[in-house]
Design a protein around this motif. Structure first.
Motif, PDB file in Angstrom:
ATOM      1  N   ALA A  36       0.791  -1.211  -0.093  1.00 16.88           N
ATOM      2  CA  ALA A  36      -0.018   0.153  -0.086  1.00 16.88           C
ATOM      3  C   ALA A  36       0.818   1.256   0.122  1.00 16.88           C
ATOM      4  O   ALA A  36       0.556   2.221  -0.717  1.00 16.88           O
ATOM      5  CB  ALA A  36      -0.979   0.121   1.297  1.00 16.88           C
ATOM      6  N   MET A  37       1.830   1.276   0.786  1.00 13.98           N
ATOM      7  CA  MET A  37       2.843   2.336   0.663  1.00 13.98           C
ATOM      8  C   MET A  37       3.579   2.663  -0.456  1.00 13.98           C
ATOM      9  O   MET A  37       3.868   3.746  -0.853  1.00 13.98           O
ATOM     10  CB  MET A  37       3.827   2.044   1.937  1.00 13.98           C
ATOM     11  N   SER A  38       3.641   1.785  -1.382  1.00  9.53           N
ATOM     12  CA  SER A  38       4.503   1.821  -2.433  1.00  9.53           C
ATOM     13  C   SER A  38       3.588   2.520  -3.582  1.00  9.53           C
ATOM     14  O   SER A  38       3.907   2.940  -4.558  1.00  9.53           O
ATOM     15  CB  SER A  38       4.940   0.580  -3.218  1.00  9.53           C
ATOM     16  N   CYS A  73      -4.299   4.657   2.057  1.00  5.63           N
ATOM     17  CA  CYS A  73      -3.857   3.896   1.050  1.00  5.63           C
ATOM     18  C   CYS A  73      -4.510   2.506   1.299  1.00  5.63           C
ATOM     19  O   CYS A  73      -4.731   1.870   2.314  1.00  5.63           O
ATOM     20  CB  CYS A  73      -2.385   3.692   1.438  1.00  5.63           C
ATOM     21  N   PHE A  74      -4.441   1.584   0.077  1.00  6.66           N
ATOM     22  CA  PHE A  74      -4.799   0.497   0.076  1.00  6.66           C
ATOM     23  C   PHE A  74      -3.830  -0.442  -0.681  1.00  6.66           C
ATOM     24  O   PHE A  74      -3.290   0.021  -1.845  1.00  6.66           O
ATOM     25  CB  PHE A  74      -6.304   0.363  -0.938  1.00  6.66           C
ATOM     26  N   PRO A  75      -3.707  -1.741  -0.234  1.00  2.00           N
ATOM     27  CA  PRO A  75      -2.977  -2.566  -1.085  1.00  2.00           C
ATOM     28  C   PRO A  75      -3.342  -3.303  -2.395  1.00  2.00           C
ATOM     29  O   PRO A  75      -4.585  -2.852  -2.506  1.00  2.00           O
ATOM     30  CB  PRO A  75      -2.395  -3.819   0.081  1.00  2.00           C
ATOM     31  N   ASP A  76      -2.682  -3.822  -3.077  1.00  2.00           N
ATOM     32  CA  ASP A  76      -2.913  -4.351  -4.505  1.00  2.00           C
ATOM     33  C   ASP A  76      -4.490  -5.107  -4.039  1.00  2.00           C
ATOM     34  O   ASP A  76      -4.486  -5.775  -3.153  1.00  2.00           O
ATOM     35  CB  ASP A  76      -2.033  -5.389  -4.875  1.00  2.00           C
ATOM     36  N   MET A  77      -5.368  -4.926  -5.199  1.00  2.00           N
ATOM     37  CA  MET A  77      -6.543  -5.766  -4.881  1.00  2.00           C
ATOM     38  C   MET A  77      -6.166  -7.147  -5.717  1.00  2.00           C
ATOM     39  O   MET A  77      -5.905  -7.251  -6.779  1.00  2.00           O
ATOM     40  CB  MET A  77      -7.656  -5.206  -5.896  1.00  2.00           C
ATOM     41  N   PRO A  78      -6.082  -8.214  -4.983  1.00  2.00           N
ATOM     42  CA  PRO A  78      -5.607  -9.511  -5.108  1.00  2.00           C
ATOM     43  C   PRO A  78      -6.192 -10.259  -6.455  1.00  2.00           C
ATOM     44  O   PRO A  78      -5.539 -10.898  -7.193  1.00  2.00           O
ATOM     45  CB  PRO A  78      -5.531 -10.560  -4.139  1.00  2.00           C
ATOM     46  N   ASP A  79      -7.310  -9.782  -6.846  1.00  2.00           N
ATOM     47  CA  ASP A  79      -8.294 -10.602  -7.869  1.00  2.00           C
ATOM     48  C   ASP A  79      -8.261  -9.707  -9.142  1.00  2.00           C
ATOM     49  O   ASP A  79      -9.001 -10.197  -9.935  1.00  2.00           O
ATOM     50  CB  ASP A  79      -9.415 -11.109  -7.397  1.00  2.00           C
ATOM     51  N   THR A  80      -7.677  -8.566  -8.986  1.00  2.00           N
ATOM     52  CA  THR A  80      -7.494  -7.863 -10.585  1.00  2.00           C
ATOM     53  C   THR A  80      -6.089  -8.141 -10.969  1.00  2.00           C
ATOM     54  O   THR A  80      -4.927  -8.581 -10.229  1.00  2.00           O
ATOM     55  CB  THR A  80      -7.552  -6.413 -10.091  1.00  2.00           C
ATOM     56  N   SER A  81      -5.907  -7.840 -12.443  1.00  2.00           N
ATOM     57  CA  SER A  81      -4.555  -8.148 -12.904  1.00  2.00           C
ATOM     58  C   SER A  81      -3.706  -6.886 -12.811  1.00  2.00           C
ATOM     59  O   SER A  81      -4.269  -5.624 -12.555  1.00  2.00           O
ATOM     60  CB  SER A  81      -4.835  -8.221 -14.474  1.00  2.00           C
ATOM     61  N   GLY A  82      -2.557  -7.196 -12.740  1.00  2.00           N
ATOM     62  CA  GLY A  82      -1.524  -5.998 -12.354  1.00  2.00           C
ATOM     63  C   GLY A  82      -1.391  -5.851 -10.753  1.00  2.00           C
ATOM     64  O   GLY A  82      -2.298  -6.340 -10.051  1.00  2.00           O
ATOM     65  N   ASN A  83      -0.672  -4.759 -10.467  1.00  2.00           N
ATOM     66  CA  ASN A  83      -0.373  -4.577  -9.270  1.00  2.00           C
ATOM     67  C   ASN A  83      -0.882  -3.109  -9.035  1.00  2.00           C
ATOM     68  O   ASN A  83      -0.339  -2.062  -9.564  1.00  2.00           O
ATOM     69  CB  ASN A  83       1.203  -4.445  -8.703  1.00  2.00           C
ATOM     70  N   ASP A  84      -1.964  -3.058  -8.257  1.00  2.00           N
ATOM     71  CA  ASP A  84      -2.822  -1.622  -8.254  1.00  2.00           C
ATOM     72  C   ASP A  84      -3.090  -0.977  -6.724  1.00  2.00           C
ATOM     73  O   ASP A  84      -4.270  -0.820  -6.645  1.00  2.00           O
ATOM     74  CB  ASP A  84      -3.938  -2.004  -9.019  1.00  2.00           C
ATOM     75  N   PRO A  85      -2.208  -1.215  -6.173  1.00  2.00           N
ATOM     76  CA  PRO A  85      -2.274  -0.204  -4.786  1.00  2.00           C
ATOM     77  C   PRO A  85      -2.649   1.180  -5.293  1.00  2.00           C
ATOM     78  O   PRO A  85      -2.144   1.687  -6.181  1.00  2.00           O
ATOM     79  CB  PRO A  85      -0.920  -0.620  -4.113  1.00  2.00           C
ATOM     80  N   MET A  86      -3.348   2.031  -4.262  1.00  2.00           N
ATOM     81  CA  MET A  86      -3.585   3.356  -4.399  1.00  2.00           C
ATOM     82  C   MET A  86      -3.463   4.115  -3.040  1.00  2.00           C
ATOM     83  O   MET A  86      -3.859   3.289  -2.072  1.00  2.00           O
ATOM     84  CB  MET A  86      -4.835   3.291  -5.164  1.00  2.00           C
ATOM     85  N   CYS A  87      -3.448   5.373  -3.171  1.00  2.00           N
ATOM     86  CA  CYS A  87      -3.506   6.230  -1.937  1.00  2.00           C
ATOM     87  C   CYS A  87      -4.180   7.271  -2.543  1.00  2.00           C
ATOM     88  O   CYS A  87      -3.981   7.940  -3.435  1.00  2.00           O
ATOM     89  CB  CYS A  87      -1.986   6.332  -1.604  1.00  2.00           C
TER      90      CYS A  87
END
Length: 188
Positions: A36-38, A73-87
């Motif tokens: 999430a921090m990334s 901030c949110f970590p990657d949504m595991p069931d989506t393609s790609g690495n999509d953390p957001m803040c």
């Protein structure tokens, strides 16, 4: 936004996003916080609240870490393609709630959101597209970006919508969820 309003936004996000996060247990708490921090510059993410995706519909979004600066901030949504953390800042949290719940959006504030990982594919024109079509300008590769909300959509007139230009562009023009996408360096 008052704290009560913020909690309502979080509850709304939770209600819609639950179906896509069934693999949320793939990372441990420390890895989720780091992921999430990334999503944002450390000057923002180091003091942001970090929420996790709930495992089941109706469950509360677990707080992985309480923050102090108004960002979430949110970590990657595991069931989506790609690495999509957001803040997201507070105006973006309101935007996300409206988009995910297909609610009317009244934006009266400038807002900023970060997705500094590559994230996954999506449409440049249709906020609800699930895949490429002949007319939805499907973007196969995500780019790290800063998202900018403006209170008056008219200020975006004349700005490009071409995501191939290498610079900022207007995404989802002519929808209530219009915003500016500004490419940024990958946050490593």
């Amino acid at each position: 936004m008052k704290p009560t309003g913020f909690l309502l936004v979080v509850a709304g996000l939770m209600a819609v996003m639950v179906p896509v996060v069934q693999g949320a247990a793939k990372m441990d708490k420390a890895a989720k916080i780091q992921n999430a921090m990334s999503s944002a510059p450390s000057s923002i993410s180091k003091d942001a609240t970090i929420l996790d995706w709930p495992g089941k519909k109706g469950e509360k979004m677990p707080t992985l870490r309480q923050g102090t600066n108004g960002w979430t901030c949110f970590p990657d949504m595991p069931d989506t393609s790609g690495n999509d953390p957001m803040c997201l800042d507070e105006p973006w949290m309101v935007w996300a709630d409206a988009w995910m719940n297909k609610k009317t959006l009244t934006n009266t504030k400038m807002g900023f959101g970060y997705m500094l990982q590559k994230n996954g594919p999506e449409s440049n024109t249709d906020p609800y597209a699930k895949g490429p079509t002949a007319d939805n300008e499907w973007m196969d590769k995500g780019v790290p970006h800063l998202m900018i909300l403006v209170p008056d959509e008219k200020t975006l007139q004349g700005l490009p919508t071409d995501h191939h230009s290498g610079g900022p562009w207007v995404m989802w023009r002519n929808t209530p969820y219009v915003h500016v996408m500004a490419p940024m360096p990958l946050n490593k």
